[in-house]
Scaffold this active site. Structure first.
Site, PDB file in Angstrom:
ATOM      1  N   GLU A 169      17.652  12.748  81.981  1.00 37.74           N
ATOM      2  CA  GLU A 169      18.239  14.056  81.691  1.00 37.74           C
ATOM      3  C   GLU A 169      18.665  14.129  80.238  1.00 37.74           C
ATOM      4  O   GLU A 169      18.589  15.172  79.605  1.00 37.74           O
ATOM      5  CB  GLU A 169      19.455  14.307  82.604  1.00 37.74           C
ATOM      6  CG  GLU A 169      20.026  15.736  82.527  1.00 37.74           C
ATOM      7  CD  GLU A 169      21.055  15.952  81.398  1.00 37.74           C
ATOM      8  OE1 GLU A 169      21.259  17.104  81.000  1.00 37.74           O
ATOM      9  OE2 GLU A 169      21.629  14.964  80.913  1.00 37.74           O
ATOM     10  N   GLU A 170      19.151  12.995  79.710  1.00 32.82           N
ATOM     11  CA  GLU A 170      19.857  13.020  78.421  1.00 32.82           C
ATOM     12  C   GLU A 170      18.951  13.189  77.208  1.00 32.82           C
ATOM     13  O   GLU A 170      19.378  13.718  76.197  1.00 32.82           O
ATOM     14  CB  GLU A 170      20.702  11.746  78.251  1.00 32.82           C
ATOM     15  CG  GLU A 170      21.854  11.605  79.253  1.00 32.82           C
ATOM     16  CD  GLU A 170      22.990  12.598  79.026  1.00 32.82           C
ATOM     17  OE1 GLU A 170      22.903  13.413  78.096  1.00 32.82           O
ATOM     18  OE2 GLU A 170      23.946  12.567  79.825  1.00 32.82           O
ATOM     19  N   ASP A 226      26.526  17.452  87.589  1.00 30.94           N
ATOM     20  CA  ASP A 226      26.377  16.799  86.284  1.00 30.94           C
ATOM     21  C   ASP A 226      27.526  17.168  85.345  1.00 30.94           C
ATOM     22  O   ASP A 226      27.338  17.358  84.149  1.00 30.94           O
ATOM     23  CB  ASP A 226      25.021  17.176  85.664  1.00 30.94           C
ATOM     24  CG  ASP A 226      24.752  16.439  84.357  1.00 30.94           C
ATOM     25  OD1 ASP A 226      25.406  15.403  84.114  1.00 30.94           O
ATOM     26  OD2 ASP A 226      23.899  16.901  83.574  1.00 30.94           O
ATOM     27  N   HIS A 241      30.071  11.039  76.763  1.00 33.79           N
ATOM     28  CA  HIS A 241      29.207  10.496  75.696  1.00 33.79           C
ATOM     29  C   HIS A 241      29.943   9.545  74.760  1.00 33.79           C
ATOM     30  O   HIS A 241      29.627   9.479  73.572  1.00 33.79           O
ATOM     31  CB  HIS A 241      28.545  11.629  74.896  1.00 33.79           C
ATOM     32  CG  HIS A 241      27.506  12.385  75.663  1.00 33.79           C
ATOM     33  ND1 HIS A 241      26.597  13.233  75.068  1.00 33.79           N
ATOM     34  CD2 HIS A 241      27.214  12.410  76.998  1.00 33.79           C
ATOM     35  CE1 HIS A 241      25.799  13.759  76.005  1.00 33.79           C
ATOM     36  NE2 HIS A 241      26.167  13.277  77.176  1.00 33.79           N
TER      37      HIS A 241
END
Lengths: 330, 330
Positions: B193-194, B221, B293
């Site tokens: 996804e990232e 998410d 993150h």
């Protein structure tokens, strides 16, 4: 080898500890800190950073690690003083301590430590001292102070740039208000609070003759959050005489007076022990240990309005001590 | 060269930007985030991480830096996706961005950047898919999902280990309760996804024939904090039919339904665009961007009781979609 406290380490004994890396995994009491007792929570945990390496070394450990002593978990290792132990020692972030503890509970954990700190030779440095001369008793002193050195991960804004700023601002406020106190206000930015106190020791050596003429010593070394009042080591009679000062401090919520048996403020400890009335600003500590001794101790953590409250608290107290008719009784 | 936003950069123009290091110093709106609008605050700031390097490169910049996009300042650089720009680009902690901005306002600032990331060759990886076969319409699907990959500074607990756990737990809950839904419940842990979505793209390619039989797709998410409800992209009539489900979700405060014009959830976007009713759990985001993150995205940030609430929310919605008499109208 993961231990919760000194008792658990001692119970393991030399045979089990020898040659191992010991992790002190004492968990900082965040609830206590959030409830306003941050310094008590710190006191409970910081013992492992201070005395842990030596205790591990005494049982033959190869190295010692400590879970970082702090109230926020942002993967930051916290630094600080440890008593020399003759073995490698370091701090790990709370998250990593939890991971190591989890893995150790599952089986044998091997770690390779790369620790980079160096002990460099001593270098000449100085306390910074400024006197605002007293109008009637220039030979009598009130000390207002913070400490100049800090740990190098951050810039030392809360520990203790704030204290130095507040002490300097005390003199600045009196000047601006054209208040000339009867006794001398001595502003001191202490050197080397963090790694042994050589600055305050040098002051004690050079100025011990002044201690008898020092009517009060104040330090600010707990950040720049809202001041709640003062921790004091002085006679009960002296505390009683501060009541009118507390009236003034009450107007901005800084009127608590907490008598302590230990000297409040590392740099004024020798004076306190010799009988000088000693005071330390008690700041709201709820966020102090989020940042204390980490890379995140930077200027943005200081709220200007709260810094001003601290300067006001020190100025009110400092001026009162410098201007009261008779010195506080010892 | 420090700029607040794209407009300021554009106003400077090629002559002033060429050969310079550009810092995008857009400040994350912490008040908005603390007030419950964290994802809106993120949306405003993350544009500079995403598109900043390219915008700087287009004006001839030598390199681009972005102030980390996050709601807590603990000296942590936040990572994340940027569009390729052909120049070096990196993130600096909020504190360091503030320092650079301060210094740049005083005069010329020289920086030496050492950026270590590498783009490695693509490697084979997989979406992980498990079906709980439907009892009446096994050829019809309800997708419950999170994504498997994460940024490597932390361990990706909130982004998005939590989503994968919640999707898996949905199937587990139905099994434990001996609930066999009419339609097939498909659990998907999406890969990548990232950094581009190659996992969901591969799914779209391999399973596009199933889209017409997919009666709903849910993704989680946005962490593991308390679920407030669902963001949905579906017809108004379909939303209306979810009312009885919201009644159940209301019992634990997860009953909000927010229709969106954009697809909720990166991995279910293609399905949403093709008309599949798409839903994403809306978590309370007040602390999500403290850790998102960063090196501090670790398991300790997840509150087990809140993770369970998320599993309950996805299970209630997933079971309802899989078991309702007729599929939701498109």
């Amino acid at each position: 080898m993961v231990v919760k406290d000194f008792d658990e380490l001692k119970a393991l004994g030399h045979d089990k500890v020898a040659g191992k890396i010991v992790l002190f995994n004492e968990i900082f009491d965040k609830q206590k800190a959030a409830g306003g007792m941050a310094f008590a929570a710190y006191g409970e945990s910081v013992r492992y950073r201070g005395a842990g390496p030596k205790a591990a070394a005494d049982l033959g450990a190869a190295a010692a690690l400590v879970r970082s002593v702090g109230s926020a978990d942002f993967r930051l290792p916290h630094t600080g003083f440890s008593f020399p132990a003759g073995i490698p020692a370091g701090a790990v972030a709370a998250e990593d301590a939890a991971l190591i503890a989890h893995l150790a509970a599952e089986g044998k954990v091997r770690m390779h430590l790369t620790l980079t700190p160096q002990k460099l030779p001593d270098a000449i440095s100085y306390n910074v001292i400024a006197d605002l001369k007293g109008s009637e008793h220039p030979e009598q002193f009130v000390i207002v102070s913070g400490h100049l050195d800090s740990w190098d991960l951050g810039t030392g804004a809360i520990d203790d740039g704030a204290g130095v700023a507040v002490a300097m601002e005390t003199a600045e406020i009196l000047q601006r208000l054209h208040l000339r106190p009867k006794r001398t206000l001595r502003v001191i930015a202490w050197m080397d609070e963090e790694s042994g106190g050589s600055g305050s020791q040098a002051y004690s050596k050079d100025y011990s003759a002044d201690f008898i003429h020092t009517v009060g010593a104040i330090e600010s070394d707990s950040g720049a959050a809202h001041p709640l009042g003062f921790a004091v080591k002085m006679s009960a009679r002296a505390s009683e005489l501060l009541r009118p000062v507390l009236e003034i401090l009450q107007s901005f919520g800084a009127s608590a007076l907490l008598p302590t048996s230990y000297p409040p403020g590392a740099d004024i400890a020798a004076m306190a022990e010799s009988g000088v009335p000693a005071l330390s600003i008690m700041q709201d500590g709820r966020t102090y240990f989020h940042y204390h001794h980490t890379a995140a101790d930077t200027l943005d953590k200081i709220v200007p309005s709260e810094l001003r409250e601290n300067a006001a608290a020190m100025a009110v107290m400092g001026y009162a001590l410098a201007n009261m008719k008779d010195p506080l009784p010892r």
